[in-house]
Design a protein around this motif. Structure first.
Motif, PDB file in Angstrom:
ATOM      1  N   ALA A   1       0.877  -1.104  -0.197  1.00  0.00           N
ATOM      2  CA  ALA A   1      -0.054   0.111  -0.071  1.00  0.00           C
ATOM      3  C   ALA A   1       0.903   1.239   0.060  1.00  0.00           C
ATOM      4  O   ALA A   1       0.501   2.349   0.094  1.00  0.00           O
ATOM      5  CB  ALA A   1      -0.826   0.071   1.239  1.00  0.00           C
ATOM      6  N   GLY A   2       2.096   1.184   0.007  1.00  0.00           N
ATOM      7  CA  GLY A   2       2.984   2.306  -0.131  1.00  0.00           C
ATOM      8  C   GLY A   2       3.295   2.836   1.085  1.00  0.00           C
ATOM      9  O   GLY A   2       3.857   4.102   1.198  1.00  0.00           O
ATOM     10  N   PHE A   3       2.883   2.198   2.458  1.00  0.00           N
ATOM     11  CA  PHE A   3       3.284   2.768   3.509  1.00  0.00           C
ATOM     12  C   PHE A   3       4.916   3.050   3.959  1.00  0.00           C
ATOM     13  O   PHE A   3       5.456   3.756   4.633  1.00  0.00           O
ATOM     14  CB  PHE A   3       2.638   2.214   4.931  1.00  0.00           C
ATOM     15  N   ALA A   4       5.404   1.949   3.485  1.00  0.00           N
ATOM     16  CA  ALA A   4       6.773   1.333   3.775  1.00  0.00           C
ATOM     17  C   ALA A   4       7.667   0.987   2.681  1.00  0.00           C
ATOM     18  O   ALA A   4       6.862   0.474   1.660  1.00  0.00           O
ATOM     19  CB  ALA A   4       7.096   0.695   5.080  1.00  0.00           C
ATOM     20  N   ASP A   5       8.704   1.343   2.492  1.00  0.00           N
ATOM     21  CA  ASP A   5       9.817   0.895   1.505  1.00  0.00           C
ATOM     22  C   ASP A   5       9.622  -0.692   1.470  1.00  0.00           C
ATOM     23  O   ASP A   5       9.749  -1.542   2.607  1.00  0.00           O
ATOM     24  CB  ASP A   5      11.168   1.093   1.852  1.00  0.00           C
TER      25      ASP A   5
END
Ligand code: FAD
Length: 335
Positions: free
Chosen positions: A256-260
């Protein structure tokens, strides 16, 4: 007389073929033996025969001098050739295969890291050998334990192969001591100098002041429960800093793009086994557990009391993370 001589030669040959000898393939970065290779040396020592460390790259001589001090290593072979600096599998695998043939090793051990996972299957294919990957326990020189189905089952495998290509899970073996050894250092007998099939262009390494996720003694991981990247960045770094921990994430949080991507823990991410693993807003899917269930203490914060993460947690808090995490962070800061 002829028959006698032949018989004694057969005896000698069969005794020789049973002698164990292990090649431990070491990774290095920035002129240092990588921490991920140290458990592989311990695993190699457990096989029972002498352990030869193998290093290749432009600065192989200085890395070899370090490797000579590793406890458990009796010899170091190195290949001083910058073509192997980046561990490109297309170049490294033929080099390794030729040296395994030249040395007649019964076992070849490497960390089950990105490097090992890239190179060892190719080496095995070149030698027409079935590799044994992600080994978590060595019963004896021919019997190995490894997880299958994302850790849902544990297989004990027996091998009758003359050479065994093995990758080992770093969290399953202690790191070998880096001082105390006194191994002989020599250049490896073969450098095939095969034409480079691929070219190294560049690397973009994620830089962080925090401990490295793979080796940190404390990890705090965030999941989809954090709702979005803004909240992940607002709640997780202060908690990590208060604990002196590395940050991890579930795949749902990464997707979901919260973290790398580099922070993903689990079956298709990193496998960690820190002293403390704290799962925040993570349900505890089996694929996530595959990457962290060997942690010494598992703590979980989740608003759903039935979340599967609580089945593996030593300490659980049923609460809204947006309330619990800032409270916990403040308490930790004041300790
Ligand atoms: P969810 O399952 O959606 O859980 C979110 C949790 O947050 C819930 O338990 C919810 O109760 C809790 N929550 C929500 N709001 C709050 C709040 N305000 N306060 C407290 N708690 C709250 N997953 C991985 O993690 N790593 C892997 O390597 C991985 N590899 C996979 C490989 C394959 C082949 C497949 C099929 C799947 C893989 N997955 C992996 C995905 C895995 O199946 C799960 O989908 C994923 O782990 C779920 O992530 P999550 O727990 O963050 O999200």
């Amino acid at each position: 007389m002829f028959a006698l001589r032949n018989a004694s030669r057969r005896l000698y040959t069969s005794r020789r073929s049973r002698l164990l000898s292990t090649l431990a393939v070491l990774e290095h970065r920035g002129g240092q033996v990588s921490a991920s290779s140290l458990p592989a040396v311990t695993a190699a020592s457990k096989l029972g025969g002498p352990v030869t460390a193998f290093i290749a790259g432009g600065d192989s001589a200085s890395v070899a001098a370090q490797a000579a001090k590793l406890v458990g290593v009796s010899k170091v072979l190195h290949v001083p050739n910058g073509a192997y600096d980046k561990g490109l599998p297309e170049n490294f695998a033929p080099l390794l295969a030729e040296n395994i043939k030249a040395g007649g090793f019964t076992h070849v051990v490497c960390a089950h890291s990105a490097f090992g996972k890239n190179i060892m299957p190719r080496v095995a294919a070149l030698l027409d050998i079935q590799p044994i990957s992600d080994v978590t326990e060595i019963k004896d020189a021919t019997t190995f334990v490894r997880p299958i189905y994302a850790g849902n089952a544990i297989a004990t495998v027996k091998t009758g192969q003359p050479t065994n290509i093995i990758t080992v899970r770093g969290t399953a073996f202690p790191a070998s001591a880096t001082e105390g050894g006194n191994a002989e250092v020599a250049e490896a007998p073969v450098d095939p100098k095969a034409p480079a099939l691929v070219e190294w262009v560049e690397e973009n390494l994620a830089k962080s002041e925090r401990p490295d996720l793979a080796t940190a003694s404390k990890v705090v991981s965030g999941g989809r429960g954090l709702k979005n990247k803004v909240k992940f960045d607002e709640f997780m770094p202060p908690l990590a800093d208060a604990l002196g921990a590395a940050i991890g994430a579930s795949r749902a949080a990464v997707d979901a793009g919260f973290a790398d991507n580099s922070l993903q823990v689990g079956q298709t991410g990193k496998v960690v086994a820190p002293q403390l693993y704290m799962a925040v807003g993570i349900s505890g899917a089996i694929q996530h557990l595959a990457g962290m269930k060997d942690s010494k203490v598992i703590a979980a914060i989740n608003k759903d009391a039935d979340a599967p993460i609580f089945q593996v947690a030593d300490v659980g808090l049923v609460a809204d993370l947006f309330q619990a995490v800032p409270e916990l962070t403040e308490k930790l800061k004041n300790e």
